[in-house]
Scaffold this active site. Structure first.
Site, PDB file in Angstrom:
ATOM      1  N   HIS A 267     -28.878 -52.235-158.751  1.00  0.00           N
ATOM      2  CA  HIS A 267     -27.648 -52.411-158.646  1.00  0.00           C
ATOM      3  C   HIS A 267     -27.361 -52.601-156.761  1.00  0.00           C
ATOM      4  CE1 HIS A 267     -23.309 -52.143-158.642  1.00  0.00           C
ATOM      5  NE2 HIS A 267     -23.197 -51.316-157.677  1.00  0.00           N
ATOM      6  N   ASP A 310     -12.320 -44.607-146.701  1.00  0.00           N
ATOM      7  CA  ASP A 310     -11.323 -44.914-147.827  1.00  0.00           C
ATOM      8  C   ASP A 310     -11.424 -46.299-148.427  1.00  0.00           C
ATOM      9  OD1 ASP A 310     -10.128 -42.473-147.092  1.00  0.00           O
ATOM     10  OD2 ASP A 310      -8.052 -43.101-146.918  1.00  0.00           O
ATOM     11  N   TYR A 320     -12.631 -56.303-164.584  1.00  0.00           N
ATOM     12  CA  TYR A 320     -13.573 -55.494-163.883  1.00  0.00           C
ATOM     13  C   TYR A 320     -14.135 -54.368-164.557  1.00  0.00           C
ATOM     14  CZ  TYR A 320     -15.315 -53.630-159.368  1.00  0.00           C
ATOM     15  OH  TYR A 320     -16.188 -53.087-158.596  1.00  0.00           O
ATOM     16  N   HIS A 342     -15.853 -41.232-156.311  1.00  0.00           N
ATOM     17  CA  HIS A 342     -15.332 -41.940-157.545  1.00  0.00           C
ATOM     18  C   HIS A 342     -16.803 -42.519-158.244  1.00  0.00           C
ATOM     19  CE1 HIS A 342     -15.630 -44.906-154.074  1.00  0.00           C
ATOM     20  NE2 HIS A 342     -15.822 -45.936-154.909  1.00  0.00           N
TER      21      HIS A 342
HETATM   22 FE   LIG Z   1     -16.590 -47.593-154.525  1.00  0.00          FE
END
Ligand SMILES: [Fe+2]
Length: 394
Positions: A267, A310, A320, A342
């Site tokens: 990734h 943020d 997505y 997240h």
């Molecule tokens: Fe992210």
């Protein structure tokens, strides 16, 4: 922009006599950044660019933004915002802001008034529709997938064209928006590892001359502290009176479809997808691409907590994959704030294994100071989004 351009008529030597047909002098204007110490252009006007006949307060109605408190990740559905009968400037629905930038969404089907943002550069991303953008430097056409970088204090207006309204995501900066420094040589040329280069950029190709007297221009400018004020100037003559200009400061357009994605065996983090930088924020984009090809790769992102950022994501095409099952749809904006970890939705990591291609289009703004929430965003918030990781896989 780092490279020099020349459009229309200019004299051989700067700061010398350059006369119109009637023998009068053209009015030379230097428009420059950081005093006289950074990029600039010289513009040659038919009339004095200083001649205004009135200045009056203008007060667009805007509620004060509020803190993201209690803290949670947010999802805003921009396609539920009021739209379809506005313009691309005063029709901006403010969504998120801090002292460095403001993020808005506009649906425009009418020409905007003449406008100048004297606070900072703007980045206008076209989700759909088409427009002609008229500026003191000339006109430029924009359409789906284009980023328009409008230098601070350029006078311009946006004229939608075609049957569809113009849908735009707008990042108003309090400074300058540029390609990332690491993509550029010390003299400003795009380097070989940059995902885009000079050939991918468009800018006005010829002067735009418009006749007119007593012409109003709305100026957004600095107030006390970080306050934004508006003033309406009336110019004695239409400000689109530039017969030629040259320099390195001008509006330019880059299409997201010309961004060459950088991929790897495992990734690649968002800095590999960066397209612009601004003061205390970056803009990245995620475009259709081959994905990670290590035999054991997990192509969607790992859970992450960028403690200084943020993260705002605007979902503007394709699917997505990491957000499937979350309610995210075309036109959605997610806000993943600092203080919250997240990651992909439940089941997304497993589903992505073996994928070799992602068909996604998204624009990301990472701000290094917290974003506050503006009223239009709260009006179209999906209040269940914060709990969507606490569910069974979709
Ligand atoms: Fe992210």
């Amino acid at each position: 922009m780092p490279f020099y351009r020349s459009v229309g008529q200019i004299p051989d030597k700067r700061h010398t006599q350059f006369r119109q047909d009637d023998g009068s002098l053209y009015a030379e204007e230097l428009m420059g950044q950081e005093g006289f110490s950074s990029d600039s252009s010289l513009l040659y006007h038919r009339f004095r660019p200083t001649a205004i006949s009135s200045s009056s307060e203008h007060r667009p109605e805007r509620a004060e933004p509020v803190a993201n408190h209690p803290l949670k990740p947010r999802h805003f559905r921009t396609h539920k915002l009021n739209g379809g009968s506005g313009d691309a400037v005063f029709g901006r629905n403010h969504l998120l802001s801090n002292a460095d930038c403001r993020i808005s969404y506009a649906v425009a089907d009418q020409p905007s008034p003449l406008y100048r943002n004297a606070i900072g550069d703007e980045c206008i991303y076209v989700e759909s529709g088409e427009a002609r953008v008229e500026t003191s430097f000339g006109a430029i056409d924009i359409g789906q997938g284009d980023y328009l970088i409008m230098p601070m204090s350029t006078i311009y207006r946006v004229v939608p064209k075609g049957p569809e309204p113009l849908r735009t995501l707008v990042v108003e900066s309090t400074g300058h928006i540029t390609p990332p420094k690491r993509y550029l040589s010390v003299r400003g040329q795009f380097l070989e590892h940059s995902p885009y280069c000079e050939r991918d950029l468009r800018s006005p190709a010829e002067p735009l001359l418009v006749d007119g007297e007593d012409v109003d221009v709305y100026v957004q400018h600095r107030g006390r502290g970080s306050a934004t004020l508006w003033t309406k100037f009336t110019y004695a003559h239409h400000p689109f009176d530039v017969v030629g200009w040259d320099g390195c400061l001008y509006p330019w357009v880059f299409s997201i479809h010309d961004f060459e994605p950088i991929t790897g065996r495992i990734h690649q983090p968002p800095p590999a997808h960066q397209v612009f930088q601004g003061p205390n924020f970056v803009i990245c984009n995620f475009v259709p691409r081959k994905v990670d090809y290590h035999p054991d790769a997990i192509p969607v992102p790992y859970n992450h907590h960028n403690v200084d950022s943020d993260e705002v994501m605007f979902y503007c095409g394709g699917n997505y994959e990491a957000r499937r099952g979350s309610g995210i749809e075309q036109g959605s904006i997610s806000l993943h704030p600092s203080g919250f970890t997240h990651g992909p939705q439940p089941g997304a990591a497993e589903r992505s294994i073996g994928a070799d291609h992602f068909d996604e289009l998204a624009v990301m703004v990472d701000t290094f100071r917290p974003l506050e929430l503006c009223e239009p965003a709260l009006d179209v918030e999906d209040s269940d989004y914060a709990w969507t990781w606490n569910r069974d896989p979709a």
